[in-house]
Every structure is written in structure tokens, then in C-alpha cells.
Design a protein around this motif. Structure first.
Motif, PDB file in Angstrom:
ATOM      1  N   ILE A 137       0.814  -1.223   0.000  1.00 33.58           N
ATOM      2  CA  ILE A 137       0.000   0.000   0.000  1.00 33.58           C
ATOM      3  C   ILE A 137       0.846   1.271   0.000  1.00 33.58           C
ATOM      4  O   ILE A 137       0.312   2.373   0.026  1.00 33.58           O
ATOM      5  CB  ILE A 137      -0.948   0.032   1.221  1.00 33.58           C
ATOM      6  CG1 ILE A 137      -0.164  -0.027   2.527  1.00 33.58           C
ATOM      7  CG2 ILE A 137      -1.989  -1.071   1.140  1.00 33.58           C
ATOM      8  CD1 ILE A 137      -1.012   0.258   3.739  1.00 33.58           C
ATOM      9  N   GLY A 183      -2.106   7.544  -1.886  1.00 34.62           N
ATOM     10  CA  GLY A 183      -2.904   7.352  -3.092  1.00 34.62           C
ATOM     11  C   GLY A 183      -3.615   8.627  -3.504  1.00 34.62           C
ATOM     12  O   GLY A 183      -3.345   9.715  -2.970  1.00 34.62           O
ATOM     13  N   ARG A 233      -4.250   2.882   2.352  1.00 34.99           N
ATOM     14  CA  ARG A 233      -4.529   3.321   0.994  1.00 34.99           C
ATOM     15  C   ARG A 233      -5.835   4.119   0.996  1.00 34.99           C
ATOM     16  O   ARG A 233      -6.586   4.105   1.981  1.00 34.99           O
ATOM     17  CB  ARG A 233      -4.620   2.119   0.056  1.00 34.99           C
ATOM     18  CG  ARG A 233      -5.662   1.101   0.437  1.00 34.99           C
ATOM     19  CD  ARG A 233      -5.481  -0.189  -0.377  1.00 34.99           C
ATOM     20  NE  ARG A 233      -6.383  -1.243   0.109  1.00 34.99           N
ATOM     21  CZ  ARG A 233      -7.618  -1.412  -0.305  1.00 34.99           C
ATOM     22  NH1 ARG A 233      -8.112  -0.589  -1.209  1.00 34.99           N
ATOM     23  NH2 ARG A 233      -8.368  -2.381   0.168  1.00 34.99           N
ATOM     24  N   THR A 293     -10.891   0.808   2.128  1.00 36.31           N
ATOM     25  CA  THR A 293      -9.969   1.346   3.134  1.00 36.31           C
ATOM     26  C   THR A 293     -10.663   1.691   4.444  1.00 36.31           C
ATOM     27  O   THR A 293     -10.036   1.635   5.503  1.00 36.31           O
ATOM     28  CB  THR A 293      -9.220   2.575   2.586  1.00 36.31           C
ATOM     29  OG1 THR A 293      -8.129   2.893   3.478  1.00 36.31           O
ATOM     30  CG2 THR A 293     -10.131   3.790   2.449  1.00 36.31           C
ATOM     31  N   ARG A 308       0.678   8.881  -5.031  1.00 40.15           N
ATOM     32  CA  ARG A 308       1.560   7.970  -5.747  1.00 40.15           C
ATOM     33  C   ARG A 308       2.487   8.813  -6.609  1.00 40.15           C
ATOM     34  O   ARG A 308       2.031   9.692  -7.337  1.00 40.15           O
ATOM     35  CB  ARG A 308       0.758   7.004  -6.618  1.00 40.15           C
ATOM     36  CG  ARG A 308      -0.152   6.087  -5.816  1.00 40.15           C
ATOM     37  CD  ARG A 308       0.623   5.011  -5.102  1.00 40.15           C
ATOM     38  NE  ARG A 308      -0.255   4.096  -4.370  1.00 40.15           N
ATOM     39  CZ  ARG A 308       0.169   3.042  -3.688  1.00 40.15           C
ATOM     40  NH1 ARG A 308       1.460   2.772  -3.615  1.00 40.15           N
ATOM     41  NH2 ARG A 308      -0.685   2.260  -3.051  1.00 40.15           N
TER      42      ARG A 308
END
Length: 203
Positions: free
Chosen positions: A12, A157, A127, A132, A181
């Protein structure tokens, strides 16, 4: 300043977060148990992404990328949880667990049990994608059931505002920030993104 970095699941972005945190704090990094060496150890990733970070050797380095209890059995070794004690280092320390909160260290001992014994503040990395909320709340409940201090939750993320806010509100934990990311993922890009996302977690 000492932190345990754990996750709600595997893959993650926990190691990338740990690298960013270690770099931001000028900390020593310690992965107590490394399971899976073929593609490189997490400590190698941290050393690459946060150059200059001091790496404390793992107590156990296991060959197979699976739960430590199983990897140890495959390697024919026995992990002694009592021997896993955070190193006495000068300055900040970042400890990274393996996978999620309830990953087995042995067939009788979980990572959450180690965290309870150590009594160091935990940062839970989650994440932002579907599922989640459930994973994060279950992880927080498991930590609280063992009286583990929780420093806060960090997301990795794309932004999903409702999920992030819902977790923090229901669990009553501090929402530390969100690391996107990153591509490309370089030391400079990570350091800049981490400082922007987590201004409260810098030296």
C-alpha cells in the motif's frame, strides 16, 4: 522521536512512507523482520529513497516473501519475539512492520503484540481506495484492544476526501496527511512531496 510505521495491508506504500519519514526526521530505520529477499529488502528501498538514512540491521532476514511466521518455518529458523527489542540509537527512529497490524510473527504472536510491548507511537498507513474504511477501522480497533498508542493515520494514493475524513472521524484519530503515488519516484521528489503532505512530521 520514535515511530512505528504499520499498514492496513501489504503493497500500500508503507515502505515509501517510511522512507519519507526517515528522511524527514533524519532517523535511523529498522525493519525487525524482513521476509522476501529476491527482489531486495525494504531497507534497500529506504536507503535508495532517503540517502544518508542510517539502517539498523534486521534481526531476521527470511528468504520467502510471505508472512514472517511461515517464511521462518520455510527457512528452518525460529523467531523469538522476546528478542525483538527496538535498538537503542541516538536520535529519531523509524520502525517498519511487515504488512498489516495482525500479521503473524510466530504462530502465537502478532505484530500488534510486539507494538503493545514496545509502547511506541504507531502511524497507520492506509490506501485511499475502495475498502480502506473497513481495513483502517479494523486495524485501529486491533491496536486499541492492545492499548497501543496511535499517533495518527497517513494515507497513500489519490485523494478520496470522504473516506479519509470518515475514518478519522469514526476512529477519532489524527489525520496526518496524504502522500500521492509518485512517478517518477526519486529521493528529491519523495522528500518534496513528503514535506508538503506531512508538515507535522519533519525534524
Amino acid at each position: 522521536m520514535k515511530f512505528i510505521v504499520t499498514g492496513t495491508d501489504t503493497e500500500i506504500g508503507k515502505t515509501v512512507f517510511a522512507a519519507g519519514l526517515a528522511g524527514a526526521l533524519g532517523a535511523t530505520y529498522w525493519k525487525p523482520i524482513q521476509a522476501g529477499l529476491e527482489d531486495g529488502a525494504d531497507a534497500d528501498t529506504v536507503a535508495t529513497l532517503a540517502p544518508g538514512t542510517r539502517i539498523h540491521p534486521s534481526a531476521w532476514r527470511l528468504t520467502t516473501p510471505c508472512s514472517p511466521h511461515s517464511a521462518a518455518e520455510l527457512d528452518g529458523v525460529t523467531i523469538d519475539p522476546a528478542a525483538l527489542t527496538p535498538p537503542a540509537v541516538a536520535g529519531p527512529l523509524v520502525i517498519e512492520g511487515a504488512g498489516g497490524v495482525l500479521v503473524p510473527v510466530t504462530r502465537r504472536h502478532l505484530f500488534a503484540d510486539l507494538f503493545a510491548a514496545w509502547q511506541l507511537p504507531v502511524i497507520l498507513v492506509a490506501r485511499t481506495g475502495l475498502g480502506t474504511i473497513n481495513h483502517s477501522l479494523l486495524s485501529i480497533e486491533a491496536l486499541r484492544a492492545r492499548h497501543v498508542p496511535i499517533h495518527g493515520i497517513a494515507f497513500v494514493g489519490d485523494a478520496v476526501e470522504d473516506s479519509e475524513a470518515t475514518i478519522a472521524d469514526i476512529a477519532q484519530v489524527e489525520r496526518l496527511g496524504r502522500l500521492p503515488r509518485l512517478a517518477p519516484l526519486t529521493p528529491a521528489i519523495l522528500a518534496h512531496a513528503f514535506a508538503a503532505a506531512f508538515p507535522g512530521l519533519t525534524a
